[in-house]
Design a protein around this motif. Structure first.
Motif, mmCIF file in Angstrom:
data_model
loop_
_atom_site.group_PDB
_atom_site.id
_atom_site.type_symbol
_atom_site.label_atom_id
_atom_site.label_comp_id
_atom_site.label_asym_id
_atom_site.label_seq_id
_atom_site.Cartn_x
_atom_site.Cartn_y
_atom_site.Cartn_z
ATOM 1 N N HIS B 208 4.649 2.136 -0.991
ATOM 2 C CA HIS B 208 5.696 2.262 0.041
ATOM 3 C C HIS B 208 6.960 2.946 -0.500
ATOM 4 O O HIS B 208 8.076 2.602 -0.109
ATOM 5 C CB HIS B 208 6.028 0.896 0.655
ATOM 6 C CG HIS B 208 4.921 0.390 1.523
ATOM 7 N ND1 HIS B 208 5.073 -0.662 2.396
ATOM 8 C CD2 HIS B 208 3.645 0.791 1.670
ATOM 9 C CE1 HIS B 208 3.929 -0.898 3.028
ATOM 10 N NE2 HIS B 208 3.045 -0.010 2.593
ATOM 11 N N GLY B 211 9.467 4.675 2.865
ATOM 12 C CA GLY B 211 9.513 3.624 3.883
ATOM 13 C C GLY B 211 10.572 3.934 4.924
ATOM 14 O O GLY B 211 11.045 5.078 5.027
ATOM 15 N N SER B 231 -1.163 4.492 0.311
ATOM 16 C CA SER B 231 -0.259 3.370 0.071
ATOM 17 C C SER B 231 1.158 3.806 -0.316
ATOM 18 O O SER B 231 2.080 2.998 -0.301
ATOM 19 C CB SER B 231 -0.824 2.478 -1.037
ATOM 20 O OG SER B 231 -0.883 3.190 -2.260
ATOM 21 N N ASP B 234 4.754 3.809 3.857
ATOM 22 C CA ASP B 234 4.673 2.654 4.749
ATOM 23 C C ASP B 234 4.242 3.166 6.128
ATOM 24 O O ASP B 234 5.046 3.771 6.853
ATOM 25 C CB ASP B 234 6.047 1.982 4.808
ATOM 26 C CG ASP B 234 6.072 0.775 5.739
ATOM 27 O OD1 ASP B 234 5.172 0.656 6.611
ATOM 28 O OD2 ASP B 234 7.003 -0.045 5.608
#
Lengths: 316, 316
Positions: B208, B211, B231, B234
């Motif tokens: 993340h 994000g 991954s 986010d």
């Protein structure tokens, strides 16, 4: 860079775009009033062009690539003193970038992937290609072609440039490995061409340069990109080749007819990408012009030959 | 190139791919039987690896980027003599090309243009952007990032490379104008970033990395491209940013979750481009491996340090 004694006026807008001011200053000159200027960067129309220029003005940069309007308005005849330059070549970068986008999107199978609404990896894998090690034939080695060649080099593509003379294409970022072929020998490139980018002017000689015969000699994986003029490709032959899978696909920023009418078969072919002649949109033109101005001011300051000098007799 | 006295064996397939033979010969060595070989290019599995190698073999090239399987099978322990190299970095070019394609397609507004079935030039004009003069932040300066940087240079983009150390990123085609920023100072790049390419490994630290906060600091015209691991972004925050138009769009070859399930909102967002982790498809890998082999054979012939040397203790 040390400031030179060169003064450049920008007109007619008294609030000249900051981008142009920055280009002038960045190239080592200063921006000042026309009365004292060595050069004039003109962003206006022929109708607004000054009736008289100070004798100090030795160079005038015009804002368009095609400057027929200034010729017709008698601007060159009225001002025999200064050298005039056009913006020819300034807008080639955006069109070349668009051509690269169309070519990459095609080669990497983006159209079908964009339509997907589920994860079809195994189905898509075999269709994803690469420009690496492939031969891209660029028909037309003017500004667009010369801007595109350096963009293809780091992708590992081999380039064949086709021009009228067959004289070796040279320019910034163009390596000695680029093969140049004269247009009258175009027939011999197809057997070792993977993809084609059409970037030549529209003339009687270039009409339907890409027709049924040429398309038949390409590969089922070949993409044909056109960022020049629609008339260079025989549209009916192209539609047929796309339908029969004779080529991989076509990326077209220009079409014949143009605008492409609603309901035309090209709109519905899954292996055709149509962009509506928007490879050089208005909002990108100022930045491109500023780059051109910067390069020419630097040359002017250094006493080097300017880019895109206008022949006042011929008007281009 | 004069032929050297260096003999390279290619195994285990007796009909070694022609592409590999060409790479070896092109690099100045000759292809010969293992019994007399100075080096071995291995295209097989750990299970098939020869139990014994002739003492003449000083170098073994393995076919994969990650060679844990060879480590686990005890290949390095069984052969303490030769230097082993992996194919680490060999497959970065295709992924970098894919990242460039996704970025260009986004910036030049291709998704909406591909859906069009009529000539909407005036509507599309303002949305067609360019990478020229824009700043692309590449998060991760490993093989993919270092392959992408030279592809962006001729497009006139400025590159900020983010790596762990902040040590200047160098490599073929990487200019001194590339700014390198250490990952722990990533926060200070967003205000002058136009577009982001995520190309960093997936670790606990990079989870993340992009994000809600980061997306909020980008521009309504910014494209976010991910060719690393899902991954790192986010996904919920990304969907929200795409829906609200906080960024221009996202080009994703990797997703979280992956495979992206049917019905996921990303499939239907008009400003998301999803390709199903196919930036390095199987059929492109042999050609990429052949290039890696050619480069390493040339180094071996010249007595220069090889690329991607394996540490037999660590197994990578």
């Amino acid at each position: 860079m040390q400031e030179s004694a060169i003064t450049v006026a920008i007109g007619p807008d008294p609030n000249a775009p900051r981008l142009l001011e920055k280009a002038v200053v960045g190239a080592g000159a200063r921006v000042g009033p026309l009365a004292d200027a060595d050069a004039l960067i003109w962003t206006g129309t022929p109708a607004d062009f000054p009736a008289e220029l100070p004798a100090s003005v030795r160079w005038v940069q015009l804002p368009a690539a095609g400057i027929e309007d200034f010729f017709d308005a008698g601007v060159f005849a009225a001002h025999p003193g200064p050298t005039f330059t056009s913006a020819a070549g300034a807008f080639a970068h955006s069109v070349a970038e668009h051509a690269l986008m169309l070519l990459l999107a095609g080669v990497r199978y983006l159209p079908e992937q964009l339509r997907a609404t589920s994860w079809r990896q195994r189905e898509f894998f075999p269709h994803v290609g690469s420009l690496r090690g492939k031969t891209v034939t660029i028909v037309g080695a003017g500004g667009i072609g010369r801007a595109l060649i350096p963009m293809l080099a780091p992708l590992g593509a081999h380039v064949i440039a086709v021009n009228r003379s067959g004289n070796r294409v040279t320019g910034p970022g163009i390596g000695a490995d680029v093969e140049t072929v004269p247009a009258d020998q175009l027939g011999r490139v197809w057997s070792h061409t993977d993809h084609v980018v059409v970037a030549a002017p529209a003339t009687a000689q270039t009409r339907h340069l890409i027709g049924a015969d040429e398309l038949a000699r390409l590969k089922p994986s070949s993409w044909v990109v056109n960022v020049a003029r629609g008339s260079l490709i025989d549209t009916d032959a192209l539609v047929d080749a796309l339908r029969r899978g004779l080529i991989g696909g076509a990326g077209l920023d220009v079409t014949d007819p143009e605008p492409l009418p609603d309901g035309h078969p090209l709109w519905d072919l899954p292996n055709a990408i149509i962009t509506p002649h928007d490879s050089n949109p208005p909002q990108l033109r100022l930045a491109a012009f500023a780059d051109h101005v910067g390069a020419n001011v630097a040359r002017f300051v250094a006493g080097e030959p300017l880019r895109a000098i206008v022949d006042p007799q011929r008007g281009y």
